[in-house]
Design a protein around this motif. Structure first.
Motif, PDB file in Angstrom:
ATOM      1  N   THR A 248       0.924  -1.135   0.042  1.00 42.75           N
ATOM      2  CA  THR A 248       0.008  -0.059   0.100  1.00 42.75           C
ATOM      3  C   THR A 248       0.942   1.147  -0.069  1.00 42.75           C
ATOM      4  OG1 THR A 248      -1.702  -1.102   1.143  1.00 42.75           O
ATOM      5  CG2 THR A 248      -1.942   1.351   1.214  1.00 42.75           C
ATOM      6  N   ALA A 249       0.713   2.006  -0.973  1.00 41.08           N
ATOM      7  CA  ALA A 249       1.520   3.204  -1.159  1.00 41.08           C
ATOM      8  C   ALA A 249       0.457   4.518  -0.969  1.00 41.08           C
ATOM      9  CB  ALA A 249       1.984   3.412  -2.407  1.00 41.08           C
ATOM     10  N   THR A 250       0.571   5.328   0.025  1.00 37.27           N
ATOM     11  CA  THR A 250      -0.026   6.669   0.293  1.00 37.27           C
ATOM     12  C   THR A 250       0.911   7.886  -0.405  1.00 37.27           C
ATOM     13  OG1 THR A 250      -0.548   5.652   2.429  1.00 37.27           O
ATOM     14  CG2 THR A 250      -1.194   7.896   2.077  1.00 37.27           C
ATOM     15  N   VAL A 251      -0.117   8.315  -1.412  1.00 42.26           N
ATOM     16  CA  VAL A 251       0.592   9.402  -2.144  1.00 42.26           C
ATOM     17  C   VAL A 251      -0.519  10.638  -2.383  1.00 42.26           C
ATOM     18  CG1 VAL A 251       1.698   9.948  -4.299  1.00 42.26           C
ATOM     19  CG2 VAL A 251       1.947   7.457  -3.470  1.00 42.26           C
ATOM     20  N   ASN A 252      -0.066  11.641  -2.414  1.00 41.17           N
ATOM     21  CA  ASN A 252      -0.850  12.942  -2.440  1.00 41.17           C
ATOM     22  C   ASN A 252      -0.969  13.147  -3.910  1.00 41.17           C
ATOM     23  OD1 ASN A 252       1.340  14.206  -2.759  1.00 41.17           O
ATOM     24  ND2 ASN A 252       1.027  15.231  -1.002  1.00 41.17           N
ATOM     25  N   SER A 253      -1.915  14.231  -4.377  1.00 38.31           N
ATOM     26  CA  SER A 253      -2.014  14.591  -5.729  1.00 38.31           C
ATOM     27  C   SER A 253      -0.730  15.206  -6.214  1.00 38.31           C
ATOM     28  CB  SER A 253      -3.414  15.658  -5.924  1.00 38.31           C
ATOM     29  OG  SER A 253      -2.964  16.656  -5.139  1.00 38.31           O
ATOM     30  N   ASN A 254       0.204  15.933  -5.272  1.00 40.88           N
ATOM     31  CA  ASN A 254       1.340  16.434  -5.880  1.00 40.88           C
ATOM     32  C   ASN A 254       2.520  15.258  -6.167  1.00 40.88           C
ATOM     33  OD1 ASN A 254       0.138  18.941  -5.516  1.00 40.88           O
ATOM     34  ND2 ASN A 254       0.928  18.799  -3.196  1.00 40.88           N
ATOM     35  N   GLY A 255       2.301  14.199  -5.914  1.00 37.18           N
ATOM     36  CA  GLY A 255       3.082  13.219  -6.120  1.00 37.18           C
ATOM     37  C   GLY A 255       4.017  12.783  -4.993  1.00 37.18           C
ATOM     38  N   ASP A 256       4.000  13.447  -3.876  1.00 32.33           N
ATOM     39  CA  ASP A 256       4.740  13.004  -2.448  1.00 32.33           C
ATOM     40  C   ASP A 256       4.379  11.901  -2.092  1.00 32.33           C
ATOM     41  OD1 ASP A 256       5.948  15.773  -2.906  1.00 32.33           O
ATOM     42  OD2 ASP A 256       4.323  16.540  -1.865  1.00 32.33           O
ATOM     43  N   VAL A 257       5.135  11.142  -1.591  1.00 31.64           N
ATOM     44  CA  VAL A 257       4.903   9.841  -0.851  1.00 31.64           C
ATOM     45  C   VAL A 257       4.797  10.112   0.508  1.00 31.64           C
ATOM     46  CG1 VAL A 257       5.862   7.354  -0.661  1.00 31.64           C
ATOM     47  CG2 VAL A 257       6.389   8.640  -2.828  1.00 31.64           C
ATOM     48  N   CYS A 258       3.667   9.810   0.997  1.00 29.04           N
ATOM     49  CA  CYS A 258       3.596   9.969   2.660  1.00 29.04           C
ATOM     50  C   CYS A 258       3.972   8.617   3.343  1.00 29.04           C
ATOM     51  CB  CYS A 258       2.052  10.405   2.727  1.00 29.04           C
ATOM     52  SG  CYS A 258       1.400  11.736   1.653  1.00 29.04           S
ATOM     53  N   ALA A 259       3.502   7.490   2.811  1.00 24.23           N
ATOM     54  CA  ALA A 259       3.964   6.421   3.575  1.00 24.23           C
ATOM     55  C   ALA A 259       3.839   5.111   2.680  1.00 24.23           C
ATOM     56  CB  ALA A 259       2.973   6.080   4.612  1.00 24.23           C
ATOM     57  N   ILE A 260       4.302   4.192   2.947  1.00 27.39           N
ATOM     58  CA  ILE A 260       4.398   3.002   2.264  1.00 27.39           C
ATOM     59  C   ILE A 260       4.374   1.609   3.208  1.00 27.39           C
ATOM     60  CG2 ILE A 260       5.931   1.139   0.877  1.00 27.39           C
ATOM     61  CD1 ILE A 260       7.490   3.627  -0.466  1.00 27.39           C
ATOM     62  N   GLN A 261       3.380   0.896   2.854  1.00 31.89           N
ATOM     63  CA  GLN A 261       3.244  -0.369   3.650  1.00 31.89           C
ATOM     64  C   GLN A 261       3.319  -1.664   2.995  1.00 31.89           C
ATOM     65  OE1 GLN A 261       2.930  -0.925   6.953  1.00 31.89           O
ATOM     66  NE2 GLN A 261       1.966  -2.597   7.287  1.00 31.89           N
ATOM     67  N   LYS A 262       4.086  -2.578   3.440  1.00 25.60           N
ATOM     68  CA  LYS A 262       4.250  -3.882   2.554  1.00 25.60           C
ATOM     69  C   LYS A 262       4.011  -5.020   3.983  1.00 25.60           C
ATOM     70  CE  LYS A 262       6.506  -6.676  -0.731  1.00 25.60           C
ATOM     71  NZ  LYS A 262       6.108  -7.943   0.042  1.00 25.60           N
ATOM     72  N   ALA A 263       2.836  -5.539   3.858  1.00 28.16           N
ATOM     73  CA  ALA A 263       2.820  -6.576   4.916  1.00 28.16           C
ATOM     74  C   ALA A 263       2.968  -7.883   4.577  1.00 28.16           C
ATOM     75  CB  ALA A 263       1.577  -6.574   5.275  1.00 28.16           C
ATOM     76  N   GLY A 264       4.477  -8.312   4.413  1.00 27.56           N
ATOM     77  CA  GLY A 264       4.960  -9.689   4.059  1.00 27.56           C
ATOM     78  C   GLY A 264       4.659 -10.280   2.781  1.00 27.56           C
ATOM     79  N   GLY A 265       4.708 -11.337   2.549  1.00 30.43           N
ATOM     80  CA  GLY A 265       4.208 -11.774   1.357  1.00 30.43           C
ATOM     81  C   GLY A 265       5.787 -12.108   0.533  1.00 30.43           C
ATOM     82  N   ALA A 280       0.577   5.126  -8.606  1.00 35.27           N
ATOM     83  CA  ALA A 280      -0.255   5.517  -7.496  1.00 35.27           C
ATOM     84  C   ALA A 280      -0.352   7.130  -7.422  1.00 35.27           C
ATOM     85  CB  ALA A 280       0.495   5.390  -6.124  1.00 35.27           C
ATOM     86  N   SER A 281       0.565   7.554  -8.099  1.00 34.03           N
ATOM     87  CA  SER A 281       0.623   9.216  -8.241  1.00 34.03           C
ATOM     88  C   SER A 281      -0.612   9.581  -8.965  1.00 34.03           C
ATOM     89  CB  SER A 281       1.728   9.637  -8.612  1.00 34.03           C
ATOM     90  OG  SER A 281       1.855  11.163  -8.703  1.00 34.03           O
ATOM     91  N   VAL A 282      -0.565   8.944 -10.114  1.00 29.80           N
ATOM     92  CA  VAL A 282      -1.769   9.194 -11.061  1.00 29.80           C
ATOM     93  C   VAL A 282      -3.109   8.814 -10.590  1.00 29.80           C
ATOM     94  CG1 VAL A 282      -2.678   8.630 -13.225  1.00 29.80           C
ATOM     95  CG2 VAL A 282      -0.340   8.801 -13.033  1.00 29.80           C
ATOM     96  N   LYS A 283      -3.357   7.788  -9.786  1.00 32.55           N
ATOM     97  CA  LYS A 283      -4.611   7.293  -9.156  1.00 32.55           C
ATOM     98  C   LYS A 283      -4.925   8.435  -8.113  1.00 32.55           C
ATOM     99  CE  LYS A 283      -4.942   3.833 -11.843  1.00 32.55           C
ATOM    100  NZ  LYS A 283      -6.296   4.019 -12.897  1.00 32.55           N
ATOM    101  N   ALA A 284      -3.954   8.746  -7.518  1.00 34.60           N
ATOM    102  CA  ALA A 284      -4.251   9.614  -6.024  1.00 34.60           C
ATOM    103  C   ALA A 284      -4.766  11.021  -6.845  1.00 34.60           C
ATOM    104  CB  ALA A 284      -2.853   9.896  -5.585  1.00 34.60           C
ATOM    105  N   ALA A 285      -4.262  11.483  -7.821  1.00 36.33           N
ATOM    106  CA  ALA A 285      -4.637  12.662  -8.461  1.00 36.33           C
ATOM    107  C   ALA A 285      -6.185  12.457  -8.852  1.00 36.33           C
ATOM    108  CB  ALA A 285      -3.976  13.202  -9.670  1.00 36.33           C
ATOM    109  N   ASP A 286      -6.584  11.506  -9.332  1.00 39.59           N
ATOM    110  CA  ASP A 286      -7.938  11.202  -9.751  1.00 39.59           C
ATOM    111  C   ASP A 286      -8.934  11.070  -8.647  1.00 39.59           C
ATOM    112  OD1 ASP A 286     -10.116  10.355 -11.364  1.00 39.59           O
ATOM    113  OD2 ASP A 286      -9.548   8.308 -11.672  1.00 39.59           O
ATOM    114  N   VAL A 287      -8.656  10.087  -7.692  1.00 40.50           N
ATOM    115  CA  VAL A 287      -9.445  10.166  -6.399  1.00 40.50           C
ATOM    116  C   VAL A 287      -9.312  11.222  -5.677  1.00 40.50           C
ATOM    117  CG1 VAL A 287      -9.517   8.915  -4.325  1.00 40.50           C
ATOM    118  CG2 VAL A 287      -8.714   7.517  -6.350  1.00 40.50           C
ATOM    119  N   THR A 288      -8.393  12.191  -5.607  1.00 42.06           N
ATOM    120  CA  THR A 288      -8.557  13.583  -4.915  1.00 42.06           C
ATOM    121  C   THR A 288      -9.689  14.319  -5.430  1.00 42.06           C
ATOM    122  OG1 THR A 288      -6.234  13.383  -4.350  1.00 42.06           O
ATOM    123  CG2 THR A 288      -7.363  15.584  -4.272  1.00 42.06           C
ATOM    124  N   SER A 289      -9.604  14.544  -7.106  1.00 40.33           N
ATOM    125  CA  SER A 289     -10.613  15.114  -7.825  1.00 40.33           C
ATOM    126  C   SER A 289     -11.947  14.676  -7.388  1.00 40.33           C
ATOM    127  CB  SER A 289     -10.238  15.465  -9.146  1.00 40.33           C
ATOM    128  OG  SER A 289     -10.348  13.786  -9.658  1.00 40.33           O
TER     129      SER A 289
END
Length: 416
Positions: A248-265, A280-289
């Motif tokens: 899971t990558a947490t990114v804002n619409s500016n492309g800044d990486v806020c957090a990354i989570q990889k739970a094993g696997g 994720a940066s492209v999807k974050a801008a779409d969801v933000t809008s």
């Protein structure tokens, strides 16, 4: 979990079918590898009430209308609502408020969820969302301070899982951001003799204040299949049962990486992670809008409900009447008299507009463009007209009326 055996487990044929479809860039629900499911955001569906609890100078206020949201991502449904209360701050941060995320997994959403104590999935979900919001400083904590070292606002976000259709992290993250965007905390003032007395105003007395949100950190979850060679976005319930790993990558619409989570696997190469961050940066801008559009629509609908509209009987009386302008000539605005329908019918025989000029001695004559006639009115009210204008306007006989104007002028010259 104690009820892990109740979770759906795919058969060998189902697993092979899902993996073979992903190798052909197809998914069970018809999406492509990097397509999100349909996202629906609604507000104000929770209970509307205000709760006041006063315990040792602590006021708890709960607004379920403004701070409530419901998000549906495909078959996944999550409801979130925000509450706030005045509490003493932490000693190491006396000028900052607090933000906490709480999750509730109900067996109604998934039989694998155990009621009561939160399981590993609930704890992981809360930590991922909390890290993305707090570590990125998305919410301005200093604006939540009321009295430094004594009172600050403690904001709590409760997330309820209503239906587990896969990818709970992304849906819960969007629900938390939508609820925080519409939440309004009560306005409070500081007064008293010592300047430490806090007064919390009701929403009817003073308008509540929204939270200061600098940006929206969007969580985008990727699922890995086939030793990390196949990557998809927004995995479903069945794909999560087959996947080999998740990030899971947490990114804002500016492309800044806020957090990354990889739970094993399974392990993932760094090049694949960089590719996922770009996606994720492209999807974050779409969801933000989409979130901002939904919030603006909700704010507009709420504002329209507060507008007082006139009844139909009042609107029928606002027809535009006839207006007669009278110029007083004293360098002031002329008075406007609105005539009723009966008065208009009485003067319908004379449709000309009367203009009176009561000028002072130093007033200049009024000259109209439609006629060469010049009319001056002295202070006594007597009108002086030229003989030519008087003859043109009111002929003495029918023959004079039929004659052209130049012949009338020639007749006057002969008379002289």
């Amino acid at each position: 979990m104690a009820m892990e055996h109740l979770r759906w487990r795919p058969t060998v044929n189902e697993r092979d079918f899902i993996e073979s479809a992903l190798q052909s860039d197809l998914r069970v629900d018809g999406r492509r590898s990097f397509d999100f499911r349909r996202l629906d955001i609604s507000f104000g569906r929770g209970c509307v009430f205000v709760e006041w609890v006063v315990i040792i100078d602590v006021v708890a206020v709960s607004f379920r209308e403004d701070g409530s949201s419901e998000v549906q991502l495909g078959e996944t449904r999550v409801m979130g609502y925000v509450t706030a209360q005045l509490v003493p701050p932490y000693r190491d941060r006396p000028n900052e408020g607090t933000l906490a995320i709480f999750t509730e997994f109900s067996p109604m959403a998934d039989p694998a969820f155990e009621p009561g104590r939160p399981g590993e999935s609930a704890i992981e979900l809360g930590r991922v969302i909390d890290r993305g919001l707090r570590e990125s400083r998305a919410v301005d904590m200093e604006s939540l301070c009321v009295v430094a070292g004594k009172y600050v606002w403690s904001v709590r976000v409760d997330l309820h899982i209503l239906d587990n259709g896969g990818n709970l992290i992304d849906a819960a993250n969007i629900a938390a951001l939508a609820a925080l965007s519409t939440f309004r905390r009560p306005e409070c003032t500081v007064g008293g003799e010592d300047g430490q007395q806090v007064t919390v105003h009701d929403a009817e007395v003073r308008d509540p204040i929204p939270l200061t949100i600098h940006h929206l950190p969007i969580a985008v979850t990727f699922a890995y299949f086939g030793e990390g060679n196949i990557v998809v976005v927004d995995p479903t319930y069945k794909e999560e049962a087959v996947m080999g790993g998740r990030m899971t990558a947490t990114v804002n619409s500016n492309g800044d990486v806020c957090a990354i989570q990889k739970a094993g696997g399974e392990g993932v190469m760094s090049s694949v992670i960089m590719q996922c961050l770009r996606i994720a940066s492209v999807k974050a801008a779409d969801v933000t809008s989409k979130i901002r559009t939904a919030v603006e629509k909700y704010a507009t609908e709420k504002a329209l409900k507060k507008v007082k509209r006139l009844p139909a009987s009042m609107s029928q009386k606002t027809n535009a009447p006839d207006v007669t302008m009278v110029d007083k000539g004293d360098d002031k605005l002329g008075s406007q008299s609105v005539e009723t329908l009966s008065d208009v019918q009485q003067i319908s025989k004379d449709p000309s507009v009367v203009i009176e000029a009561n000028d002072h001695e130093d007033a200049k004559p009024m000259i109209t463009e439609s006629s060469t006639e010049v009319k001056t009115t002295s202070s006594s009210g007597a009108a002086v007209e030229s003989d030519e204008a008087q003859e043109i306007r009111s002929p003495k006989s029918l023959k004079d009326a039929i004659k052209p104007k130049h012949k009338r002028k020639k007749r006057k010259d002969n008379r002289s």
